[in-house]
Design an enzyme around this catalytic site. Sequence first.
Site, PDB file in Angstrom:
ATOM      1  N   HIS A 164       0.832  -1.202   0.000  1.00 41.18           N
ATOM      2  CA  HIS A 164       0.000   0.000   0.000  1.00 41.18           C
ATOM      3  C   HIS A 164       0.868   1.253   0.000  1.00 41.18           C
ATOM      4  O   HIS A 164       0.499   2.267  -0.601  1.00 41.18           O
ATOM      5  CB  HIS A 164      -0.930  -0.013   1.216  1.00 41.18           C
ATOM      6  CG  HIS A 164      -2.091   0.919   1.112  1.00 41.18           C
ATOM      7  ND1 HIS A 164      -2.158   2.109   1.806  1.00 41.18           N
ATOM      8  CD2 HIS A 164      -3.248   0.841   0.405  1.00 41.18           C
ATOM      9  CE1 HIS A 164      -3.301   2.713   1.541  1.00 41.18           C
ATOM     10  NE2 HIS A 164      -3.981   1.972   0.683  1.00 41.18           N
ATOM     11  N   CYS A 165       2.014   1.183   0.649  1.00 40.63           N
ATOM     12  CA  CYS A 165       2.893   2.348   0.786  1.00 40.63           C
ATOM     13  C   CYS A 165       3.545   2.760  -0.525  1.00 40.63           C
ATOM     14  O   CYS A 165       3.946   3.924  -0.667  1.00 40.63           O
ATOM     15  CB  CYS A 165       3.993   2.062   1.807  1.00 40.63           C
ATOM     16  SG  CYS A 165       3.408   1.470   3.409  1.00 40.63           S
TER      17      CYS A 165
END
Length: 326
Positions: free
Chosen positions: A312-313
């Site tokens: 997600h990062c």
Amino acid sequence: MPAETEPHTCTWMAWPSSGYTDGDDAREAWASVALAVAEFEPVRMVVDPSAVKDARRWLGNAVEYFEAPLDDAWMRDIGPTFVVGPDGLGAVDWVFNGWGGQSWATWERDARIARQVAEWAGATIIGSELVNEGGGIHVDGQGAVLVTETVQLDPGRNPGWSRNDVEAELFRTLGADRVVWLPRGLTRDYAEFGTRGHVDIVATFTAPGAVLLHLQTNPRHPDHAVYDAIKAAFPAGWIVENLPAPEKINDATGPVDHSYVNHLVCNAGVVACTFDDPRDAAALDILAAAYPGRRVIGVDARAIFARGGGIHCITQQEPAVPGGKP
């Protein structure tokens, strides 16, 4: 800001080419994520001009390339937060200062990426004086936003800001109307290469009023004690489903923050972190049940987590605008 489960035009990423995100293991992990996302929607990759040949060697024609100087490759945090309004696509340009001015971070070039990506996307830029990162918020698309007290109220980010100040800015920029403050993030996230408590490794919305919450089942890991305080912060009546952590609890530097919560929801799919761990398969099953009708792809995220983040990062979705171009 639409929920991540709403349709996307594309996903934006940045190619690792320098700093502590450098290394072939990182490039292999970033490439694997990009190729997995590309099975569901277009991927637009921002690449430092010095690394275009290298990126093409790993990715070929699977992504669209955009050149801009980079410090690192955490697109969720350095890129814009996309929103949708009556005039179409908008992009919030938060202030980025290296996750609260971390001693190891450089951000002169990364601080300009959000505005550049917004321009490439044709989005209206929404300026903000709030120091914030995309990994520090999660929204349900219906007005609720999750944050942590140790990020938006971090003295290294927003000295002098109150909760009311932060909430007012999130209401203005994201169209939110209520903020749920979690007390903190996971333990490893406060170590040298951490973000000081990003929410996207702790909890995520699967629907309005429904969240997946990281659960550390091993009492020898410090996050086992953190769980109760985080769970207690959710409003009464919300559905909180546990997403158990991998069995591995330590690496060479201490307790890990390996988390299946840090996944990306795509068009018709989910790209999820795996860790060559006995619990990988069960986690993917939980994600498949949480997002019915979507195909779940697991990608080994250990090289990403070793550098302080997860899938997600390194990704940032651009929502589709109703009536707009796909």
